[in-house]
Design a protein around this motif. Structure first.
Motif, PDB file in Angstrom:
ATOM      1  N   SER A 126      45.930  43.298  38.821  1.00 31.88           N
ATOM      2  CA  SER A 126      45.179  44.539  39.014  1.00 31.88           C
ATOM      3  C   SER A 126      45.266  45.074  40.438  1.00 31.88           C
ATOM      4  CB  SER A 126      43.711  44.307  38.673  1.00 31.88           C
ATOM      5  OG  SER A 126      43.112  43.416  39.596  1.00 31.88           O
ATOM      6  N   ARG A 127      45.664  44.213  41.369  1.00 28.76           N
ATOM      7  CA  ARG A 127      45.720  44.549  42.799  1.00 28.76           C
ATOM      8  C   ARG A 127      44.346  44.891  43.368  1.00 28.76           C
ATOM      9  NH1 ARG A 127      51.292  48.240  43.165  1.00 28.76           N
ATOM     10  NH2 ARG A 127      52.685  46.655  42.261  1.00 28.76           N
ATOM     11  N   ALA A 128      43.345  44.275  42.840  1.00 26.13           N
ATOM     12  CA  ALA A 128      41.978  44.507  43.325  1.00 26.13           C
ATOM     13  C   ALA A 128      41.835  44.007  44.761  1.00 26.13           C
ATOM     14  CB  ALA A 128      40.974  43.804  42.424  1.00 26.13           C
ATOM     15  N   LYS A 129      41.081  44.755  45.552  1.00 30.45           N
ATOM     16  CA  LYS A 129      40.847  44.416  46.949  1.00 30.45           C
ATOM     17  C   LYS A 129      39.397  44.038  47.235  1.00 30.45           C
ATOM     18  CE  LYS A 129      44.477  47.599  48.499  1.00 30.45           C
ATOM     19  NZ  LYS A 129      44.760  48.816  49.308  1.00 30.45           N
ATOM     20  N   PHE A 130      38.518  44.315  46.270  1.00 32.91           N
ATOM     21  CA  PHE A 130      37.095  44.076  46.494  1.00 32.91           C
ATOM     22  C   PHE A 130      36.452  43.494  45.232  1.00 32.91           C
ATOM     23  CE2 PHE A 130      38.376  47.817  48.910  1.00 32.91           C
ATOM     24  CZ  PHE A 130      37.958  47.502  50.201  1.00 32.91           C
ATOM     25  N   ILE A 131      35.282  42.903  45.409  1.00 31.35           N
ATOM     26  CA  ILE A 131      34.395  42.556  44.308  1.00 31.35           C
ATOM     27  C   ILE A 131      33.071  43.259  44.554  1.00 31.35           C
ATOM     28  CG2 ILE A 131      33.004  40.735  43.233  1.00 31.35           C
ATOM     29  CD1 ILE A 131      35.241  38.783  43.740  1.00 31.35           C
ATOM     30  N   GLU A 132      32.518  43.874  43.500  1.00 31.14           N
ATOM     31  CA  GLU A 132      31.153  44.370  43.525  1.00 31.14           C
ATOM     32  C   GLU A 132      30.411  43.659  42.408  1.00 31.14           C
ATOM     33  OE1 GLU A 132      30.512  48.536  43.536  1.00 31.14           O
ATOM     34  OE2 GLU A 132      32.094  48.954  44.970  1.00 31.14           O
ATOM     35  N   CYS A 133      29.265  43.071  42.724  1.00 34.88           N
ATOM     36  CA  CYS A 133      28.561  42.319  41.684  1.00 34.88           C
ATOM     37  C   CYS A 133      27.077  42.256  41.959  1.00 34.88           C
ATOM     38  CB  CYS A 133      29.130  40.912  41.548  1.00 34.88           C
ATOM     39  SG  CYS A 133      28.817  39.851  42.967  1.00 34.88           S
TER      40      CYS A 133
ATOM     41  N   ASP B 202      35.007  53.204  46.627  1.00 35.20           N
ATOM     42  CA  ASP B 202      34.533  54.384  47.357  1.00 35.20           C
ATOM     43  C   ASP B 202      34.881  55.692  46.662  1.00 35.20           C
ATOM     44  OD1 ASP B 202      33.453  52.903  49.572  1.00 35.20           O
ATOM     45  OD2 ASP B 202      35.516  52.550  50.218  1.00 35.20           O
ATOM     46  N   ARG B 203      35.980  55.699  45.903  1.00 32.51           N
ATOM     47  CA  ARG B 203      36.387  56.902  45.160  1.00 32.51           C
ATOM     48  C   ARG B 203      36.638  56.510  43.708  1.00 32.51           C
ATOM     49  NH1 ARG B 203      41.410  59.725  47.722  1.00 32.51           N
ATOM     50  NH2 ARG B 203      42.291  57.709  47.108  1.00 32.51           N
ATOM     51  N   ARG B 204      36.121  57.320  42.792  1.00 32.70           N
ATOM     52  CA  ARG B 204      36.228  56.971  41.377  1.00 32.70           C
ATOM     53  C   ARG B 204      37.669  56.862  40.901  1.00 32.70           C
ATOM     54  NH1 ARG B 204      31.344  60.921  39.201  1.00 32.70           N
ATOM     55  NH2 ARG B 204      29.631  59.687  40.073  1.00 32.70           N
ATOM     56  N   GLU B 205      38.551  57.645  41.517  1.00 29.91           N
ATOM     57  CA  GLU B 205      39.939  57.612  41.057  1.00 29.91           C
ATOM     58  C   GLU B 205      40.678  56.353  41.504  1.00 29.91           C
ATOM     59  OE1 GLU B 205      39.872  60.536  44.644  1.00 29.91           O
ATOM     60  OE2 GLU B 205      38.540  59.892  43.010  1.00 29.91           O
ATOM     61  N   ASP B 206      40.139  55.648  42.486  1.00 32.08           N
ATOM     62  CA  ASP B 206      40.740  54.374  42.889  1.00 32.08           C
ATOM     63  C   ASP B 206      40.386  53.299  41.862  1.00 32.08           C
ATOM     64  OD1 ASP B 206      41.685  55.545  45.199  1.00 32.08           O
ATOM     65  OD2 ASP B 206      39.965  54.923  46.404  1.00 32.08           O
ATOM     66  N   ARG B 207      41.202  52.288  41.795  1.00 32.86           N
ATOM     67  CA  ARG B 207      40.928  51.132  40.946  1.00 32.86           C
ATOM     68  C   ARG B 207      41.153  49.897  41.811  1.00 32.86           C
ATOM     69  NH1 ARG B 207      39.200  54.746  38.314  1.00 32.86           N
ATOM     70  NH2 ARG B 207      39.485  55.147  36.071  1.00 32.86           N
ATOM     71  N   ASP B 208      40.147  49.606  42.657  1.00 31.82           N
ATOM     72  CA  ASP B 208      40.335  48.561  43.660  1.00 31.82           C
ATOM     73  C   ASP B 208      39.205  47.533  43.722  1.00 31.82           C
ATOM     74  OD1 ASP B 208      38.370  50.180  44.725  1.00 31.82           O
ATOM     75  OD2 ASP B 208      39.456  50.691  46.558  1.00 31.82           O
ATOM     76  N   ALA B 209      38.186  47.653  42.847  1.00 35.40           N
ATOM     77  CA  ALA B 209      37.044  46.739  42.936  1.00 35.40           C
ATOM     78  C   ALA B 209      36.725  46.134  41.577  1.00 35.40           C
ATOM     79  CB  ALA B 209      35.815  47.470  43.482  1.00 35.40           C
ATOM     80  N   VAL B 210      36.704  44.820  41.508  1.00 37.75           N
ATOM     81  CA  VAL B 210      36.290  44.113  40.290  1.00 37.75           C
ATOM     82  C   VAL B 210      34.781  44.237  40.137  1.00 37.75           C
ATOM     83  CG1 VAL B 210      36.180  41.885  39.116  1.00 37.75           C
ATOM     84  CG2 VAL B 210      38.180  42.462  40.521  1.00 37.75           C
ATOM     85  N   PHE B 211      34.314  44.662  38.956  1.00 36.31           N
ATOM     86  CA  PHE B 211      32.872  44.707  38.717  1.00 36.31           C
ATOM     87  C   PHE B 211      32.463  43.946  37.456  1.00 36.31           C
ATOM     88  CE2 PHE B 211      34.404  48.397  36.377  1.00 36.31           C
ATOM     89  CZ  PHE B 211      33.653  48.387  35.215  1.00 36.31           C
ATOM     90  N   GLU B 212      33.422  43.562  36.618  1.00 36.70           N
ATOM     91  CA  GLU B 212      33.137  42.696  35.476  1.00 36.70           C
ATOM     92  C   GLU B 212      34.219  41.631  35.402  1.00 36.70           C
ATOM     93  OE1 GLU B 212      32.685  44.707  31.743  1.00 36.70           O
ATOM     94  OE2 GLU B 212      30.985  45.902  32.414  1.00 36.70           O
ATOM     95  N   PHE B 213      33.785  40.405  35.130  1.00 33.57           N
ATOM     96  CA  PHE B 213      34.710  39.291  34.940  1.00 33.57           C
ATOM     97  C   PHE B 213      34.045  38.326  33.981  1.00 33.57           C
ATOM     98  CE2 PHE B 213      36.303  35.045  36.126  1.00 33.57           C
ATOM     99  CZ  PHE B 213      37.664  35.256  35.921  1.00 33.57           C
ATOM    100  N   TYR B 214      34.681  38.114  32.834  1.00 36.17           N
ATOM    101  CA  TYR B 214      34.055  37.302  31.795  1.00 36.17           C
ATOM    102  C   TYR B 214      35.074  36.360  31.181  1.00 36.17           C
ATOM    103  CZ  TYR B 214      31.590  35.910  27.557  1.00 36.17           C
ATOM    104  OH  TYR B 214      31.000  35.178  26.565  1.00 36.17           O
ATOM    105  N   LEU B 215      34.643  35.115  30.987  1.00 37.16           N
ATOM    106  CA  LEU B 215      35.428  34.116  30.268  1.00 37.16           C
ATOM    107  C   LEU B 215      34.539  33.449  29.229  1.00 37.16           C
ATOM    108  CD1 LEU B 215      37.317  32.359  33.204  1.00 37.16           C
ATOM    109  CD2 LEU B 215      38.348  33.788  31.434  1.00 37.16           C
ATOM    110  N   LEU B 216      35.089  33.165  28.068  1.00 37.99           N
ATOM    111  CA  LEU B 216      34.380  32.353  27.086  1.00 37.99           C
ATOM    112  C   LEU B 216      34.050  31.001  27.712  1.00 37.99           C
ATOM    113  CD1 LEU B 216      36.558  33.117  23.927  1.00 37.99           C
ATOM    114  CD2 LEU B 216      34.312  34.090  24.478  1.00 37.99           C
ATOM    115  N   ARG B 217      32.915  30.443  27.348  1.00 39.21           N
ATOM    116  CA  ARG B 217      32.430  29.225  27.999  1.00 39.21           C
ATOM    117  C   ARG B 217      33.450  28.085  28.039  1.00 39.21           C
ATOM    118  NH1 ARG B 217      27.062  29.179  29.285  1.00 39.21           N
ATOM    119  NH2 ARG B 217      25.811  30.910  28.441  1.00 39.21           N
TER     120      ARG B 217
END
Length: 240
Positions: A92-99, A60-75
């Protein structure tokens, strides 16, 4: 097998991110987050080998760091998704996922782990060329600056719609936007300007894309009429 999640720089994971984008040949709406400085990035290692990365930003606020938006692993390491994501969330203490639903790896994590899932937007890609016309109507470029051109539709000298692009998607995709003047709505001008913006995007060697709110039925119909098709949805979910 020792897995680690380490906060790092974009430079450190750029090669992995190049692979991430190569596996996703579609408009990725979060691409802007890195260049704008809105994201924190984490490197995943197993026995000191780089196997993936993840990125978070503010839901909701750019200064927060609470939502995962990229997650990548080699196959070869995707069978460890659950274990590595758990460590990533903890660190990371993420509380949300956006995808996006067309990002299947993170979407699968969202459905496994998130609750209170919302559909926020519909994502569109180009599907076919249309030949829409409205009498006495012309499409013109009306540049704000050379780097940020805008466009208008005029009918009998009156501006009936305007639009342009947001340069925040992964290359070669470009995000179109448009607006029809209130007195001219429901008369086909939205689809016509979307059609012309598509053509202009290709002239700039870009592939047009668009999105709209999931509740905006009029905008969805406009884009479909202009030859776009639904390619995914934007989801958000709260992590447990």
């Amino acid at each position: 097998m020792k897995a680690k999640v380490i906060k790092t720089s974009l430079t450190e994971i750029q090669a992995l991110r190049d692979l991430f984008l190569a596996e996703r040949p579609f408009p990725f709406i979060y691409n802007k987050c890195h260049g704008a400085g809105w994201a924190d990035t984490y490197l995943f290692t197993i026995n000191e080998m780089k196997v993936g990365y993840g990125s978070i930003w503010g839901k909701d606020r750019r200064e927060d760091r609470d939502a995962v938006f990229e997650f990548y692993l080699l196959r070869p390491f995707r069978h460890l998704t659950d274990k590595i994501f758990s460590e990533f969330q903890k660190t990371s203490r993420a509380k949300f996922i956006e995808c996006q639903t067309n990002d299947t790896l993170l979407t699968s994590v969202l459905f496994d782990r998130a609750s209170i899932i919302h559909v926020e937007a519909i994502l569109f890609e180009d599907s076919f060329q249309t030949k829409l016309k409205i009498p006495n109507t012309v499409f013109k470029q009306k540049a704000i600056t050379d780097e940020d051109p805008s466009y208008v539709l005029e009918q009998d000298g009156n501006t009936v719609a305007s639009g342009g692009y947001v340069w925040n998607y992964n290359f070669p995709f470009i995000d179109m936007y448009y607006e029809v003047e209130e007195n001219y709505r429901q008369r086909g001008f939205g689809s016509l300007i979307a059609q012309e913006l598509k053509k202009e995007a290709y002239r700039m060697n870009r592939i047009p894309a668009a999105r709209c709110n999931v509740k905006n039925k009029a905008s969805k119909a406009t884009l479909l009429k202009a030859g776009m098709r639904v390619c995914g949805h934007l989801l958000t979910g709260r992590l447990g």
